[in-house]
Write an enzyme that holds these catalytic residues in place. Structure first.
Site, PDB file in Angstrom:
ATOM      1  N   HIS A   1      10.949   4.776  -9.634  1.00  0.00           N
ATOM      2  CA  HIS A   1      10.073   3.617  -9.502  1.00  0.00           C
ATOM      3  C   HIS A   1       9.485   3.189 -10.755  1.00  0.00           C
ATOM      4  CE1 HIS A   1       7.520   1.430  -6.928  1.00  0.00           C
ATOM      5  NE2 HIS A   1       6.272   2.179  -7.347  1.00  0.00           N
TER       6      HIS A   1
ATOM      7  N   ASP B   1      14.832   4.611  -7.267  1.00  0.00           N
ATOM      8  CA  ASP B   1      13.624   4.589  -6.715  1.00  0.00           C
ATOM      9  C   ASP B   1      13.346   4.908  -5.113  1.00  0.00           C
ATOM     10  OD1 ASP B   1      11.056   3.942  -6.038  1.00  0.00           O
ATOM     11  OD2 ASP B   1      11.060   1.890  -6.622  1.00  0.00           O
TER      12      ASP B   1
ATOM     13  N   SER C   1       5.434  -2.475  -8.140  1.00  0.00           N
ATOM     14  CA  SER C   1       5.151  -1.590  -6.968  1.00  0.00           C
ATOM     15  C   SER C   1       4.197  -2.660  -5.938  1.00  0.00           C
ATOM     16  CB  SER C   1       4.431  -0.598  -7.233  1.00  0.00           C
ATOM     17  OG  SER C   1       4.255   0.494  -6.050  1.00  0.00           O
TER      18      SER C   1
END
Length: 632
Positions: free
Chosen positions: A607, A575, A487
């Site tokens: 995610h 995601d 991320s």
């Protein structure tokens, strides 16, 4: 005391999932209610954003949240033939079903984003245990989505958190900055009353044992998704709201650091209905505090404990249960009896379930100060931490390679607790550096506020400074340094291999943010893209050309021409937070430039890539990539 359990049974082939509420008395099931057969609502919410399963004080009714029942729909030209089989008339049980609404089959229904893609229109439901009947509560305004509900004192109504979903829903997972408020709906008249300010973000309400006070957390709306929170209290009988704890701009050494958590423990009140227990990040540790709601004083219950990470599991009649771990020791269970008010510092912890330390891992926390030229002009004097784990055993005279891990968020934090990946890498022979750059939680609200507008520079420079300092001061192999991040941690890893290509020799990224400008129109958190870039988020305004340019300017893709480091990409097909097209964009850019690149694509994963198969496969591929490209 009765216990309620939600059980979901997957349907066979075209059958829909069946849902049951089971009532248990100790270890004996006394009732099972088929919610699917009652057909009053859709799927029951069992997440920690909206979900609840709360007994009335009389233990005759259960309160929960479910998806609102939608009318059956079909297209204008329904082509499906009627199914052959036994009709209702043949069985002697005619059943009249509502006619499907034509033209509604393909209508889009907004959802609440990452991990909440099946959540659209939540409703509050009450199950009458004796009568086996369900009622969907009325009186909740149409512009609100209710959740985190519980019974009001004397069961006169229901208290809940209501999230505004106009003009549209934004991702809610890990976002404690969504406009919301505390409400009360009366069960007799259906009147809905606002209990808190309606211009803030509130969550995690908890009713005191005596039924007199509600404690809850409160943040600013929009801005950083995670912030230093206020602790607020509503008095049920005087209708007065007070602030128990303010947000902390800077933590004074040894003082209460502020509240940085996704929610209060489900049971957090002491038996005196005056004190509450919570855990919060304190720089690179996590500690347990008791808060006196009458005076606002805080006392650490873990101040004299070894360095590590504590979290509250529950408290019941002042028996406190907590979890403790360190980077080299898996979690262990600890209990204590909460002393009387004023004597909390005397808390004595007893270990119920000991966990032996993993051999061969040493670790420590170091604090760093950015050089004067990298200071934030408005927030000078901020420092940051890093946790360094390293193998304490290895071949004589051989320096271990270093794996650098910046965290995601960016407003998150590594605390000195058990983390499987770093521990496993350490056992393989890598030193691991976990960097809590400026903007991390646990260092005061000023640190959080310093990062928006400076992503791609301040956070990148903090990580690089830390890496260079550690390589100077520790016996580590500077020719074998790698990056691993997911991320925003992937965002930083991609920035670092572009801005400092000579430092890093391997890189592994999970669902990385690569191009903020292209992400803003596809993510469930478009406000993040603008806020972290330093731009205002306005739902009904499109970014102008200068703002698009600024988002691109702060993105790792800007430095792709300088990348030489071999990159392994791991992407979740589902995601919603950082859509996989971000990783694909980077993959194609690297391939076009001849950079060694490999892409792993995980269907059915979002995610976090938290599916068992994806997590196991991802770790093995990560370890092998590092071993190969660091020539271990």
């Amino acid at each position: 005391m009765l216990k309620a359990v939600l059980r979901k049974v997957p349907g066979k082939e075209k059958e829909k999932e069946k849902q049951f509420l089971e009532v248990w008395d100790q270890n004996r099931k006394v009732k099972s209610i088929d919610l699917t057969a009652l057909d009053k609502h859709g799927s029951v919410y069992d997440d920690d954003q909206f979900g609840c399963l709360a007994w009335s004080h009389s233990e005759t009714h259960l309160l929960y949240v479910a998806e609102k029942k939608r009318p059956k729909a079909e297209s204008f030209f329904q082509s499906k033939a009627p199914e052959l089989g036994t009709s209702d008339e043949d069985t002697g049980h005619p059943k009249k079903e509502d006619a499907p609404v034509k033209g509604e089959q393909f209508v889009y229904h907004e959802d609440w984003g990452e991990t909440l893609s099946t959540r659209s229109v939540p409703v509050l439901c009450v199950l009458d245990i004796e009568g086996n009947s369900i009622s969907v509560l009325e009186g909740i305004p149409e512009h609100l989505s209710p959740g985190q509900a519980f019974w009001a004192p004397e069961d006169t109504g229901v208290v809940f958190v209501g999230w505004w979903h106009d003009p549209f829903r934004l991702g809610l997972r890990h976002c404690t900055n969504r406009r919301s408020a505390l409400f009360y709906v009366d069960l007799t008249g259906g009147r809905c009353e606002l209990l808190s300010e309606d211009t803030r973000a509130v969550w995690s309400p908890r009713l005191s044992p005596d039924g007199c006070r509600i404690i809850y957390l409160e943040n600013n709306v929009l801005g950083p998704h995670q912030q230093c929170s206020q602790l607020r209290m509503y008095d049920w009988y005087t209708k007065h709201t007070s602030t128990v704890l303010e947000a902390v701009p800077r933590q004074a050494w040894g003082a209460f650091p502020g509240i940085y958590c996704g929610g209060l423990p489900g049971m957090c009140w002491a038996a005196d209905s005056r004190r509450i227990l919570l855990d919060t990040a304190q720089r690179s540790q996590q500690d347990v505090f008791v808060v006196d709601t009458a005076t606002g004083t805080t006392t650490s219950l873990t101040a004299d404990s070894p360095q590590g990470s504590w979290s509250v599991l529950t408290i019941d009649r002042d028996l406190l249960v907590a979890r403790f771990s360190t980077p080299s020791c898996p979690p262990m269970l600890k209990v204590a009896v909460l002393p009387a008010a004023g004597r909390e510092a005397q808390t004595q912890w007893i270990c119920l379930q000991d966990a032996p330390a993993v051999p061969g891992i040493s670790w420590g926390i170091r604090t760093l100060q950015p050089p004067p030229e990298q200071e934030h002009p408005q927030y000078r004097g901020l420092d940051f931490d890093a946790i360094l784990m390293r193998p304490s055993e290895g071949p004589a005279g051989q320096k271990p390679p270093l794996v650098v891990m910046p965290h995601g968020g960016p407003h998150s934090v590594f605390t000195a607790g058990w983390m499987l990946y770093p521990a496993a890498l350490c056992r393989v022979g890598f030193a691991v550096l976990l960097v809590n750059y400026r903007g991390s939680l646990g260092f005061g609200q000023d640190s959080v506020a310093s990062l928006p507008g400076n992503v791609g520079t301040q956070d990148v420079h903090d990580v690089q400074l830390c890496v260079e300092r550690v390589l100077q001061e520790e016996m580590l192999d500077a020719s074998r340094v790698a990056l691993v991040g997911g991320s925003h941690g992937g965002f930083l890893a991609c920035h670092l291999i572009g801005q400092f290509p000579d430092t890093y020799h391997a890189c592994v990224v999970r669902n990385p943010v690569v191009n903020i400008a292209s992400m803003v129109t596809t993510t469930d958190i478009p406000d993040w893209c603008l806020t972290e870039t330093g731009l205002p988020y306005i739902p009904d305004a499109l970014p102008d050309p200068a703002q698009w340019t600024e988002m691109l300017h702060k993105s790792p893709i800007r430095y792709v021409d300088q990348v030489r480091t071999p990159v392994l990409l791991m992407l979740g097909e589902d995601d919603r937070r950082v859509p996989p097209k971000q990783g694909l964009e980077y993959y194609r850019a690297l391939k076009a430039r001849g950079v060694p690149t490999r892409l792993l694509w995980y269907p059915g994963n979002n995610h976090a890539l938290a599916g068992v198969e994806a997590e196991a496969d991802g770790f093995m591929n990560m370890a092998l990539w590092l071993l190969k490209h660091l020539q271990c």
